[in-house]
Design a protein around this motif. Structure first.
Motif, mmCIF file in Angstrom:
data_model
loop_
_atom_site.group_PDB
_atom_site.id
_atom_site.type_symbol
_atom_site.label_atom_id
_atom_site.label_comp_id
_atom_site.label_asym_id
_atom_site.label_seq_id
_atom_site.Cartn_x
_atom_site.Cartn_y
_atom_site.Cartn_z
ATOM 1 N N LYS A 1 47.537 51.843 70.026
ATOM 2 C CA LYS A 1 48.139 50.665 69.393
ATOM 3 C C LYS A 1 49.630 50.572 69.752
ATOM 4 N N ASN B 1 38.858 41.603 81.836
ATOM 5 C CA ASN B 1 38.382 41.359 80.471
ATOM 6 C C ASN B 1 36.920 41.763 80.280
ATOM 7 N N ILE C 1 41.613 44.852 73.517
ATOM 8 C CA ILE C 1 40.940 43.558 73.678
ATOM 9 C C ILE C 1 41.744 42.424 73.040
ATOM 10 N N LYS C 2 42.335 42.694 71.875
ATOM 11 C CA LYS C 2 43.062 41.663 71.126
ATOM 12 C C LYS C 2 44.524 41.517 71.573
ATOM 13 N N SER C 3 44.932 42.254 72.576
ATOM 14 C CA SER C 3 46.346 42.307 72.961
ATOM 15 C C SER C 3 46.865 41.027 73.608
ATOM 16 N N GLN D 1 39.550 47.917 70.526
ATOM 17 C CA GLN D 1 39.784 46.633 69.862
ATOM 18 C C GLN D 1 41.231 46.173 69.983
ATOM 19 N N ASP D 2 42.168 47.122 69.886
ATOM 20 C CA ASP D 2 43.580 46.762 70.065
ATOM 21 C C ASP D 2 43.854 46.294 71.484
#
Length: 298
Positions: free
Chosen positions: A90, A199, A132-134, A129-130
């Motif tokens: 993160k 991605n 992917i959402k970055s 997840q961090d």
């Protein structure tokens, strides 16, 4: 400029050598306590840690892509799965985004998922997840067990085989699909520029799905060791593992490892091969061509 974390580790040492060969400008984030022996000439070194945010600001300056390899299999005080995998990733994601990094490549682990039984896999999934959402372009690789020169997994098994009068095999029926570390590096190098990888999450593994029992027997053959073996049920190891991990800094087996041993570590490699088109190296060939635990030097 490419930033590599974990460059002095098993996968990282193989990766940075290839990056230098490819003449790709590379920077490594390393801790001050790390040995730099495995880093080839031409690598820029920045001292820091994934949980030192100030050092991450310096490390990510003028960086186009990050390859994040940092991970642990054994926990100790101040370095839990949550601290290293989840919080560390993160922190690096945030620093990379603020620095304008375009592409973030993360090496996770096969079996990572939200509802996993082991904390190792859950924290790897949380880190994913961090990433992917970055908002950055990302590539996530989930390798099975990696093998090759200086690999701790095969070295550990080799030491057990050499020292034990009777070779203990725990969770012998569980399946694994070992991948040669240089094949993982092939995927990492291609992920830097191949648009088809953008991605996406790839499960990556070697060409053979074998049981742990078969893995032990193959390694014993490569080492030239002839000893009796004994299958030990996982349930019989719970108490010893619990005691060992509470009294030793580096226990030979942990309860988290036993949890992971209860499930197969295999995958379908069709998608991996469609994109990366690798010349996969079988287990026996890896043991012949690399000095794993002294095997190749016999």
């Amino acid at each position: 400029m490419i930033l590599v974390t974990g460059g002095t580790g098993f996968v990282g040492s193989h990766l940075v050598r290839r990056l230098v060969q490819e003449k790709i400008q590379t920077r490594c984030l390393v801790r001050k306590t790390s040995s730099l022996e495995r880093l080839p000439r031409g690598i820029e070194v920045v001292y820091g840690d994934v949980n030192d945010k100030e050092s991450l600001k310096k490390a990510t300056e003028d960086v186009e892509a990050v390859i994040h390899l940092v991970g642990i299999i054994l926990e100790h005080k101040g370095a839990t799965f949550e601290i290293i995998h989840t919080q560390g990733t993160k922190n690096l994601v945030e620093a990379s985004r603020e620095a304008g990094v375009k592409r973030f490549i993360y090496v996770s682990a096969l079996g990572s998922r939200e509802n996993a039984q082991s904390r190792y896999h859950i924290t790897k999934w949380q880190a994913e997840q961090d990433v992917i959402k970055s908002g950055m372009e990302y590539v996530i690789l989930r390798p099975s067990i990696m093998i090759g020169e200086r690999g701790t997994f095969i070295t550990m098994l080799s030491n057990v085989i050499k020292k034990a009068p009777v070779v203990p095999i725990i969770g012998g029926d569980s399946k694994v699909q070992p991948i040669y570390v240089e094949n993982t590096v092939d995927c990492l190098i291609k992920s830097l520029t191949e648009r088809k990888t953008t991605n996406r999450i790839f499960e990556i593994a070697g060409p053979e799905q074998i049981t742990y029992r078969q893995l032990f027997l193959t390694l014993m053959e490569a080492l030239g060791v002839k000893k009796p073996t004994i299958d030990i049920p996982i349930w019989l190891m719970w108490l010893p593992a619990y005691i060992l991990e509470n009294v030793l800094d580096k226990p030979p087996i942990t309860t988290q490892q036993l949890i992971m041993l209860q499930e197969d570590n295999i995958c379908d490699i069709k998608e991996m091969q469609e994109v990366f088109n690798l010349k996969l190296v079988p287990l026996r060939d890896v043991l012949k061509k690399t000095p794993v635990a002294g095997i190749a030097e016999k």
